[in-house]
Design an enzyme around this catalytic site. Sequence first.
Site, mmCIF file in Angstrom:
data_model
loop_
_atom_site.group_PDB
_atom_site.id
_atom_site.type_symbol
_atom_site.label_atom_id
_atom_site.label_comp_id
_atom_site.label_asym_id
_atom_site.label_seq_id
_atom_site.Cartn_x
_atom_site.Cartn_y
_atom_site.Cartn_z
ATOM 1 N N LYS A 126 0.878 -1.186 0.132
ATOM 2 C CA LYS A 126 -0.037 -0.064 -0.052
ATOM 3 C C LYS A 126 0.690 1.158 0.166
ATOM 4 O O LYS A 126 2.042 1.121 0.552
ATOM 5 C CB LYS A 126 -0.820 -0.058 1.316
ATOM 6 C CG LYS A 126 -2.094 0.924 1.120
ATOM 7 C CD LYS A 126 -3.120 -0.027 0.362
ATOM 8 C CE LYS A 126 -4.551 0.983 0.254
ATOM 9 N NZ LYS A 126 -5.582 -0.006 -0.081
ATOM 10 N N ASP A 166 -6.887 4.239 -4.862
ATOM 11 C CA ASP A 166 -7.460 3.845 -3.429
ATOM 12 C C ASP A 166 -8.163 5.508 -3.212
ATOM 13 O O ASP A 166 -8.371 6.200 -4.177
ATOM 14 C CB ASP A 166 -6.528 3.738 -2.377
ATOM 15 C CG ASP A 166 -7.138 3.281 -1.090
ATOM 16 O OD1 ASP A 166 -7.723 2.136 -1.037
ATOM 17 O OD2 ASP A 166 -7.391 4.274 -0.257
ATOM 18 N N GLY A 237 -20.133 7.586 2.283
ATOM 19 C CA GLY A 237 -19.112 7.854 1.226
ATOM 20 C C GLY A 237 -19.921 8.220 -0.088
ATOM 21 O O GLY A 237 -21.206 7.971 -0.169
ATOM 22 N N PHE A 238 -19.041 8.703 -1.090
ATOM 23 C CA PHE A 238 -19.968 8.912 -2.356
ATOM 24 C C PHE A 238 -18.836 8.926 -3.556
ATOM 25 O O PHE A 238 -19.020 9.378 -4.500
ATOM 26 C CB PHE A 238 -20.601 10.362 -2.329
ATOM 27 C CG PHE A 238 -19.403 11.595 -2.113
ATOM 28 C CD1 PHE A 238 -18.829 11.873 -1.165
ATOM 29 C CD2 PHE A 238 -19.137 12.168 -3.548
ATOM 30 C CE1 PHE A 238 -17.808 12.754 -1.098
ATOM 31 C CE2 PHE A 238 -18.076 13.211 -3.390
ATOM 32 C CZ PHE A 238 -17.648 13.524 -2.458
ATOM 33 N N GLY A 239 -18.011 7.906 -3.081
ATOM 34 C CA GLY A 239 -16.753 7.812 -4.126
ATOM 35 C C GLY A 239 -17.070 6.542 -5.184
ATOM 36 O O GLY A 239 -18.227 6.074 -5.248
ATOM 37 N N ASN A 240 -15.965 6.017 -5.731
ATOM 38 C CA ASN A 240 -16.095 4.807 -6.494
ATOM 39 C C ASN A 240 -16.721 3.862 -5.746
ATOM 40 O O ASN A 240 -17.686 2.922 -6.701
ATOM 41 C CB ASN A 240 -14.432 4.614 -6.659
ATOM 42 C CG ASN A 240 -14.290 3.170 -7.619
ATOM 43 O OD1 ASN A 240 -13.971 2.575 -6.869
ATOM 44 N ND2 ASN A 240 -14.599 3.411 -8.861
ATOM 45 N N VAL A 241 -16.496 3.328 -4.627
ATOM 46 C CA VAL A 241 -16.762 2.185 -3.855
ATOM 47 C C VAL A 241 -18.654 2.415 -3.831
ATOM 48 O O VAL A 241 -19.491 1.468 -4.188
ATOM 49 C CB VAL A 241 -16.266 1.849 -2.509
ATOM 50 C CG1 VAL A 241 -16.764 0.559 -2.062
ATOM 51 C CG2 VAL A 241 -14.692 1.891 -2.775
ATOM 52 N N ALA A 242 -18.932 3.386 -3.504
ATOM 53 C CA ALA A 242 -20.330 3.774 -3.067
ATOM 54 C C ALA A 242 -21.196 3.642 -4.407
ATOM 55 O O ALA A 242 -22.396 2.962 -4.366
ATOM 56 C CB ALA A 242 -20.421 4.945 -2.260
ATOM 57 N N TRP A 243 -20.713 4.446 -5.299
ATOM 58 C CA TRP A 243 -21.283 4.334 -6.529
ATOM 59 C C TRP A 243 -21.546 2.913 -7.138
ATOM 60 O O TRP A 243 -22.509 2.573 -7.514
ATOM 61 C CB TRP A 243 -20.308 5.049 -7.686
ATOM 62 C CG TRP A 243 -20.645 5.012 -8.868
ATOM 63 C CD1 TRP A 243 -21.551 5.535 -9.760
ATOM 64 C CD2 TRP A 243 -19.939 4.295 -9.944
ATOM 65 N NE1 TRP A 243 -21.488 5.242 -10.914
ATOM 66 C CE2 TRP A 243 -20.557 4.373 -11.340
ATOM 67 C CE3 TRP A 243 -18.726 3.384 -10.008
ATOM 68 C CZ2 TRP A 243 -20.121 3.685 -12.551
ATOM 69 C CZ3 TRP A 243 -18.073 2.842 -11.176
ATOM 70 C CH2 TRP A 243 -19.061 3.075 -12.402
HETATM 71 O O1 2IT Z 1 -8.031 -1.474 -0.939
HETATM 72 C C1 2IT Z 1 -7.911 -1.810 -1.919
HETATM 73 O O2 2IT Z 1 -8.145 -3.322 -2.035
HETATM 74 C C2 2IT Z 1 -7.816 -1.140 -3.221
HETATM 75 N N1 2IT Z 1 -7.520 0.000 -2.959
HETATM 76 C C3 2IT Z 1 -7.530 -1.698 -4.421
HETATM 77 C C4 2IT Z 1 -6.105 -2.279 -4.766
HETATM 78 C C5 2IT Z 1 -5.609 -2.634 -6.018
HETATM 79 O O3 2IT Z 1 -4.439 -3.076 -6.059
HETATM 80 O O4 2IT Z 1 -6.427 -2.730 -6.863
#
Ligand code: 2IT
Length: 445
Positions: A126, A166, A237-243
């Site tokens: 990370k 991320d 949230g309202f980003g990629n994951v929430a979407w």
């Molecule tokens: O927390 C995660 O699993 C990510 N941000 C995606 C990591 C990735 O390498 O796609």
Amino acid sequence: MDVKMNEFMDGVRMKNPGEDEFLQAVQEVVETVWDFYQENPHYKKAKILERMTEPERTIIFRIPWIDDSGEVHVNRGFRVEFNSAIGPYKGGLRFHPSVTLSGLKFLGFEQTFKNSLTTLPMGGGKGGSDFNPKGKSDIEIMRFCQAFMSELFRHIGPNTDVPAGDIGVGGREIGYLYGQYKKLRNEFTGVLTGKGREFGGSLIRPEATGFGAIYFVREMLATKGETMKGKTVSVSGFGNVAWGAALKAVEYGAKVVTISGPDGYVYDADGITGEKIDYLLELRASNQDIVAPYAEKYGAQFIAGKKPWEQKVDIAIPCAIQNELNEEDAKMLIANGCQMIAEASNMGCTAEAAYLATDKIMFAPGKAVNAGGVAVSGLEMTQNSMRLNWSEKEVDDRLDQIMTEIHAACVKYGKEPNGKINYIKGANIGGFVKVADAMMAQGVV
Ligand code: 2IT
């Protein structure tokens, strides 16, 4: 807690003073794998847990850059290369003012187990920076990404370490980072995932984390003979994951009633559907980090300074950031009849909230629920290696299968004698075994 486990944790605490988030993540894993660890003395003899809780390498660097007015700024950059036993380091980059070494160590540690659960050959890593994208111009974002990659490029590579996005790092940032890597190395390779379609990106990667989370929730409900149809869902949230989660939840017949941001949360009694879901992308792209404009645009309720967990729902899905749902929030959800909390953010719940929810309702941790994102990153790496692109259906079918298998692994290792599934335990042991066996086979390195 077992005395020996206490001693082990004291050792980790002494080596990592003040790193609360990292210690929280380690404690959760150690507690749930401890019995299994004792039953397998060969792991213990090889000090597998001691080795797994120490990153293989941590890189910290200076990022100087110049803003639009000519002022010089200095941010700090990190890459924590946690574990490469089962594949190249793999994990996202986070650009957020809250980024610290402790936070990235927790995320890299979690990523190791998550990536193992996907069954794909990816180690854990990370990285990121304390850079705050809020209010920055597009040119400033580009300059910062170039400055960041000017140092990171010497540490990564398609067979060494493969970063992705991320929080604060989406398709735009990955494009700028990729461009700078390519310029410096003079090499066109799959060194980053989450790339644009035109230069090696995979279909379904933007949707993957959210879609995967809902596939996982579907499997959890199936253990009780239920489906998502007619269920009310709160997301944060309202980003990629929430979407992505909203898109798939609505497709499955659920009603999503909340989103949230640093300014508060939106309650949309009619449900967030159709163009309202698309609008989340616009909101995110505005770089303002607020959700109030949604309420104004669609005549929904905006509750300033609060989190969505006070609303009555069947399923709560935290999609924003670590420790965003605490014990009080969990109590409130349970008192209002909520039957499940599924973490789509990494360590979205505090330890107390996660244990309470495991005990009283159904709970699943981020490293299982949100593994779909990195799983499709793994599929992007496969496509890049083959120099081929799969269809949307091919990727989505594989994602669905991977999430279904992760759920099955959680059941295999997490089913208690009373029939209840402890998803924390299941995910931790499920993720641990492959990494531990690979480390055993490779000797003390
Ligand atoms: O927390 C995660 O699993 C990510 N941000 C995606 C990591 C990735 O390498 O796609």
